[in-house]
Design a protein around this motif. Structure first.
Motif, PDB file in Angstrom:
ATOM      1  N   TYR A   1       0.460  -0.907  -0.164  1.00 50.84           N
ATOM      2  CA  TYR A   1      -0.363  -0.375   0.024  1.00 50.84           C
ATOM      3  C   TYR A   1       0.641   1.461  -0.130  1.00 50.84           C
ATOM      4  O   TYR A   1       0.663   2.057  -0.443  1.00 50.84           O
ATOM      5  CB  TYR A   1      -1.273  -0.021   0.720  1.00 50.84           C
ATOM      6  N   ARG A   2       2.204   0.956   0.719  1.00 52.57           N
ATOM      7  CA  ARG A   2       2.588   1.892   0.821  1.00 52.57           C
ATOM      8  C   ARG A   2       3.545   2.568  -0.908  1.00 52.57           C
ATOM      9  O   ARG A   2       3.699   3.679  -1.591  1.00 52.57           O
ATOM     10  CB  ARG A   2       4.152   2.182   1.967  1.00 52.57           C
ATOM     11  N   LYS A   3       4.008   1.646  -1.700  1.00 50.73           N
ATOM     12  CA  LYS A   3       4.448   1.471  -2.552  1.00 50.73           C
ATOM     13  C   LYS A   3       2.932   2.170  -3.906  1.00 50.73           C
ATOM     14  O   LYS A   3       3.970   3.108  -4.519  1.00 50.73           O
ATOM     15  CB  LYS A   3       5.130   0.206  -3.433  1.00 50.73           C
ATOM     16  N   VAL A   4       2.279   1.359  -3.679  1.00 51.35           N
ATOM     17  CA  VAL A   4       1.642   2.823  -4.420  1.00 51.35           C
ATOM     18  C   VAL A   4       0.924   3.797  -3.637  1.00 51.35           C
ATOM     19  O   VAL A   4      -0.716   4.176  -4.669  1.00 51.35           O
ATOM     20  CB  VAL A   4      -0.249   1.429  -4.901  1.00 51.35           C
ATOM     21  N   ASN A   5       1.497   4.401  -2.681  1.00 52.86           N
ATOM     22  CA  ASN A   5       0.766   5.643  -2.139  1.00 52.86           C
ATOM     23  C   ASN A   5      -0.242   5.398  -1.622  1.00 52.86           C
ATOM     24  O   ASN A   5      -1.502   6.365  -1.799  1.00 52.86           O
ATOM     25  CB  ASN A   5       1.246   6.422  -3.187  1.00 52.86           C
ATOM     26  N   LEU A   6      -0.527   4.321  -1.093  1.00 59.20           N
ATOM     27  CA  LEU A   6      -2.112   4.585  -0.790  1.00 59.20           C
ATOM     28  C   LEU A   6      -2.176   4.583   1.153  1.00 59.20           C
ATOM     29  O   LEU A   6      -2.848   5.493   1.812  1.00 59.20           O
ATOM     30  CB  LEU A   6      -2.834   3.493  -0.719  1.00 59.20           C
ATOM     31  N   LEU A   7      -1.091   4.813   1.276  1.00 60.00           N
ATOM     32  CA  LEU A   7      -0.360   5.215   3.025  1.00 60.00           C
ATOM     33  C   LEU A   7       0.744   5.996   2.928  1.00 60.00           C
ATOM     34  O   LEU A   7       1.535   5.480   2.494  1.00 60.00           O
ATOM     35  CB  LEU A   7      -0.306   3.915   3.740  1.00 60.00           C
ATOM     36  N   ASP A   8       0.650   6.537   4.366  1.00 63.91           N
ATOM     37  CA  ASP A   8       1.444   7.914   4.660  1.00 63.91           C
ATOM     38  C   ASP A   8       2.882   6.920   5.141  1.00 63.91           C
ATOM     39  O   ASP A   8       2.667   5.661   6.288  1.00 63.91           O
ATOM     40  CB  ASP A   8       1.014   8.503   5.911  1.00 63.91           C
ATOM     41  N   PRO A   9       4.274   7.301   4.547  1.00 55.49           N
ATOM     42  CA  PRO A   9       4.981   6.448   4.583  1.00 55.49           C
ATOM     43  C   PRO A   9       5.439   6.502   6.256  1.00 55.49           C
ATOM     44  O   PRO A   9       5.642   5.305   6.880  1.00 55.49           O
ATOM     45  CB  PRO A   9       6.233   7.656   4.796  1.00 55.49           C
ATOM     46  N   ALA A  10       5.189   7.096   7.184  1.00 50.67           N
ATOM     47  CA  ALA A  10       4.897   6.938   9.136  1.00 50.67           C
ATOM     48  C   ALA A  10       4.057   5.774   9.078  1.00 50.67           C
ATOM     49  O   ALA A  10       3.989   5.885  10.434  1.00 50.67           O
ATOM     50  CB  ALA A  10       4.828   8.313   9.529  1.00 50.67           C
ATOM     51  N   PHE A  11       3.013   5.456   8.756  1.00 48.18           N
ATOM     52  CA  PHE A  11       2.071   4.891   9.267  1.00 48.18           C
ATOM     53  C   PHE A  11       2.367   3.352   9.546  1.00 48.18           C
ATOM     54  O   PHE A  11       3.375   2.413   8.574  1.00 48.18           O
ATOM     55  CB  PHE A  11       0.787   4.297   8.371  1.00 48.18           C
ATOM     56  N   LYS A  12       2.083   3.068  10.821  1.00 50.96           N
ATOM     57  CA  LYS A  12       3.482   1.269  10.921  1.00 50.96           C
ATOM     58  C   LYS A  12       1.955   0.191  11.642  1.00 50.96           C
ATOM     59  O   LYS A  12       2.541  -0.933  11.770  1.00 50.96           O
ATOM     60  CB  LYS A  12       3.584   1.571  12.713  1.00 50.96           C
TER      61      LYS A  12
END
Length: 71
Positions: free
Chosen positions: A55-66
């Protein structure tokens, strides 16, 4: 796509957008939105981590979301 391993040792790629549930029965079972089920060697936590990375790679999550939390 995330890469997972079937119980027979064969790897396959799965589109994480279609994952509805991930449970341990005790083997990790993934149910997709179309009703298909896959049993994999990876743990529930490993599937979640791979999905969040996707999801991070496709920009659906903030990179800081754990992630985290259970329902």
């Amino acid at each position: 796509m995330i890469t997972l391993t079937r119980l027979n040792g064969k790897s396959f790629s799965l589109n994480a957008f279609y994952i509805e549930t991930v449970e341990a029965f005790p083997d990790t079972t993934i149910q997709l939105t179309n009703g298909r089920r896959y049993v994999v060697k990876e743990s529930v936590d490993e599937v979640i981590v791979q999905s969040l990375d996707f999801y991070r790679k496709v920009n659906l999550l903030d990179p800081a979301f754990k992630g985290g939390g259970t329902d």
